[in-house]
Design an enzyme around this catalytic site. Structure first.
Site, short mmCIF file in Angstrom:
data_model
loop_
_atom_site.label_atom_id
_atom_site.label_comp_id
_atom_site.label_asym_id
_atom_site.label_seq_id
_atom_site.Cartn_x
_atom_site.Cartn_y
_atom_site.Cartn_z
N THR A 247 -9.94 1.49 -18.29
CA THR A 247 -9.63 0.78 -17.04
C THR A 247 -10.68 1.16 -15.99
O THR A 247 -11.50 2.06 -16.21
CB THR A 247 -8.24 1.18 -16.50
OG1 THR A 247 -8.30 2.56 -16.09
CG2 THR A 247 -7.12 0.98 -17.51
N TYR B 182 -7.23 15.18 -8.98
CA TYR B 182 -6.47 14.25 -9.84
C TYR B 182 -5.45 14.97 -10.74
O TYR B 182 -4.25 14.65 -10.71
CB TYR B 182 -7.42 13.42 -10.69
CG TYR B 182 -6.71 12.43 -11.58
CD1 TYR B 182 -5.96 11.38 -11.04
CD2 TYR B 182 -6.75 12.53 -12.98
CE1 TYR B 182 -5.29 10.47 -11.85
CE2 TYR B 182 -6.10 11.63 -13.79
CZ TYR B 182 -5.36 10.60 -13.22
OH TYR B 182 -4.70 9.70 -14.03
N ASN C 235 3.24 3.09 -10.65
CA ASN C 235 2.01 3.13 -11.47
C ASN C 235 0.75 3.34 -10.64
O ASN C 235 -0.24 3.89 -11.15
CB ASN C 235 1.92 1.80 -12.25
CG ASN C 235 0.54 1.58 -12.83
OD1 ASN C 235 0.17 2.14 -13.85
ND2 ASN C 235 -0.27 0.76 -12.15
N LYS D 171 -0.96 14.99 -10.86
CA LYS D 171 -0.04 14.57 -11.93
C LYS D 171 0.93 15.72 -12.27
O LYS D 171 2.08 15.49 -12.64
CB LYS D 171 -0.83 14.10 -13.15
CG LYS D 171 -1.68 12.83 -12.88
CD LYS D 171 -0.84 11.65 -12.38
CE LYS D 171 -1.65 10.37 -12.30
NZ LYS D 171 -0.89 9.21 -11.81
N ASP E 259 0.89 -1.16 0.00
CA ASP E 259 0.00 0.00 0.00
C ASP E 259 0.92 1.21 0.00
O ASP E 259 1.65 1.45 0.97
CB ASP E 259 -0.90 -0.01 1.24
CG ASP E 259 -1.85 1.19 1.28
OD1 ASP E 259 -1.57 2.20 0.59
OD2 ASP E 259 -2.85 1.12 2.00
P1 NAP Z 1 -6.74 1.12 -12.31
O1 NAP Z 1 -7.12 -0.01 -13.21
O2 NAP Z 1 -7.75 1.69 -11.40
O3 NAP Z 1 -5.45 0.67 -11.50
C1 NAP Z 1 -4.94 1.45 -10.46
C2 NAP Z 1 -4.04 0.58 -9.62
O4 NAP Z 1 -3.50 1.37 -8.56
C3 NAP Z 1 -4.78 -0.60 -8.98
O5 NAP Z 1 -3.97 -1.73 -9.01
C4 NAP Z 1 -4.99 -0.12 -7.55
O6 NAP Z 1 -5.10 -1.16 -6.60
C5 NAP Z 1 -3.67 0.63 -7.36
N1 NAP Z 1 -3.68 1.48 -6.17
C6 NAP Z 1 -4.48 2.53 -5.89
N2 NAP Z 1 -4.19 3.02 -4.68
C7 NAP Z 1 -3.17 2.25 -4.18
C8 NAP Z 1 -2.44 2.24 -2.97
N3 NAP Z 1 -2.68 3.12 -1.98
N4 NAP Z 1 -1.46 1.33 -2.82
C9 NAP Z 1 -1.20 0.43 -3.79
N5 NAP Z 1 -1.89 0.36 -4.94
C10 NAP Z 1 -2.85 1.27 -5.13
O7 NAP Z 1 -6.20 2.36 -13.16
P2 NAP Z 1 -5.20 2.51 -14.39
O8 NAP Z 1 -5.92 3.29 -15.39
O9 NAP Z 1 -4.57 1.23 -14.74
O10 NAP Z 1 -4.13 3.51 -13.73
C11 NAP Z 1 -2.76 3.22 -13.61
C12 NAP Z 1 -2.00 4.54 -13.63
O11 NAP Z 1 -2.17 5.16 -14.91
C13 NAP Z 1 -2.47 5.56 -12.60
O12 NAP Z 1 -1.37 6.24 -12.02
C14 NAP Z 1 -3.30 6.54 -13.44
O13 NAP Z 1 -3.35 7.84 -12.87
C15 NAP Z 1 -2.52 6.52 -14.73
N6 NAP Z 1 -3.27 6.98 -15.91
C16 NAP Z 1 -4.35 6.29 -16.34
C17 NAP Z 1 -5.02 6.74 -17.46
C18 NAP Z 1 -6.23 6.03 -18.02
O14 NAP Z 1 -6.82 6.53 -18.98
N7 NAP Z 1 -6.61 4.87 -17.50
C19 NAP Z 1 -4.60 7.90 -18.13
C20 NAP Z 1 -3.48 8.57 -17.66
C21 NAP Z 1 -2.82 8.10 -16.55
P3 NAP Z 1 -6.52 -1.67 -6.00
O15 NAP Z 1 -7.01 -2.73 -6.96
O16 NAP Z 1 -6.15 -2.21 -4.66
O17 NAP Z 1 -7.43 -0.47 -5.94
#
Ligand code: NAP
Length: 241
Positions: A199, A164, A88, A168, A61
């Site tokens: 996602t 959010y 990530n 970033k 975490d």
């Molecule tokens: P996601 O599917 O919601 O995955 C987020 C991950 O972060 C999950 O594994 C979640 O774990 C974990 N997490 C959240 N809080 C945490 C904590 N306190 N300790 C450990 N793990 C934690 O989202 P995603 O889209 O793949 O996002 C991954 C990254 O990409 C993020 O940094 C996001 O800001 C960035 N991003 C995403 C997009 C997009 O369009 N999807 C665009 C730009 C940037 P749990 O399962 O336990 O919640």
């Protein structure tokens, strides 16, 4: 120390993090799957192992000092080395993010996870990373953190968000400060924008796949020794700050 390269990916149980883990694993590396929820973590590890990836679970975490310290110890005991850290894990904090009405706890939680969590994990892993011949750190950021794009009329930067998007921006600024301190070392640290991917984070509304989103992080995780540091990149090149 094992000859096999090792990477740790935070938030690797699903979404873009899972695909980064799979992509680096397919290079023959050992992959620490950092995730806080045991069931989801072990399910991801099992899926990666079934796909031929040398994956191991790392309870993590990013908001918890003890958890992060234990994750560093587990990684050291398991592999004795860490070549790549991909920060990530991230949250949006939800959709009620208009500056004038936001619950400040939403902002605090987003900063704690998306920024302070990255600093906490990075500093805990740095002693291990420093032993690697070519350490790389990738901070998964977003183009919504670009102040240039946020102030360019017509640029697509998503909904107004006082939690959010600024996390970033903050993360990008933090990345630059690390790069400055580490400029005389062999550590390269960069921020990556995965693009808008389908996602959990956005209710699967993104138009890119998580695999596509993983591409730039994998590229920055495998930069040659003369690669850039302190930059902000997406798949097409540099993203404006
Ligand atoms: P996601 O599917 O919601 O995955 C987020 C991950 O972060 C999950 O594994 C979640 O774990 C974990 N997490 C959240 N809080 C945490 C904590 N306190 N300790 C450990 N793990 C934690 O989202 P995603 O889209 O793949 O996002 C991954 C990254 O990409 C993020 O940094 C996001 O800001 C960035 N991003 C995403 C997009 C997009 O369009 N999807 C665009 C730009 C940037 P749990 O399962 O336990 O919640």
């Amino acid at each position: 120390m094992s000859e096999q390269k090792t990477a740790l990916v935070t938030g690797a149980n699903k979404g873009i993090g899972y695909e980064i883990a799979g992509g680096l694993g397919r290079l023959g590396w050992s992959i620490g799957v950092g995730a806080r929820d045991e069931e989801r973590r072990e399910a991801a590890v099992a899926k990666l192992l079934a796909a031929g990836v040398d994956a191991f679970g790392v309870p993590l975490d990013v908001t918890d000092d003890a958890s992060v310290t234990a994750a560093a110890a587990l990684t050291e005991n398991r592999t004795g080395r860490l070549d790549v850290l991909v920060n990530n894990a991230g949250i949006t904090g939800g959709t009620a993010q208009l500056p004038t009405t936001v619950d400040v706890e939403t902002v605090r939680t987003a900063v704690e996870t998306n920024v302070i969590g990255v600093i906490r994990v990075t500093n805990a892993m740095l002693p291990l990373l420093r032993r690697s011949p070519s350490p790389r750190i990738v901070n998964v950021s977003s183009s919504v953190g670009s102040l240039t794009l946020q102030t360019t009329p017509g640029a697509e930067t998503g909904p107004i968000s006082v939690a959010y998007a600024p996390t970033k921006t903050f993360l990008n600024a933090v990345t630059v400060q690390y790069a400055k301190e580490l400029q005389d070392t062999n550590i390269l640290i960069n921020a990556a924008c995965p693009g808008y991917c389908a996602t959990d984070l956005n209710g699967f509304r993104g138009f890119r796949t998580p695999q596509q989103g993983a591409t730039i992080a994998i590229r920055l995780a495998t930069l040659p020794d003369d690669g850039p540091t302190g930059g902000f990149f997406d798949e097409d090149g540099e993203v404006p700050w």
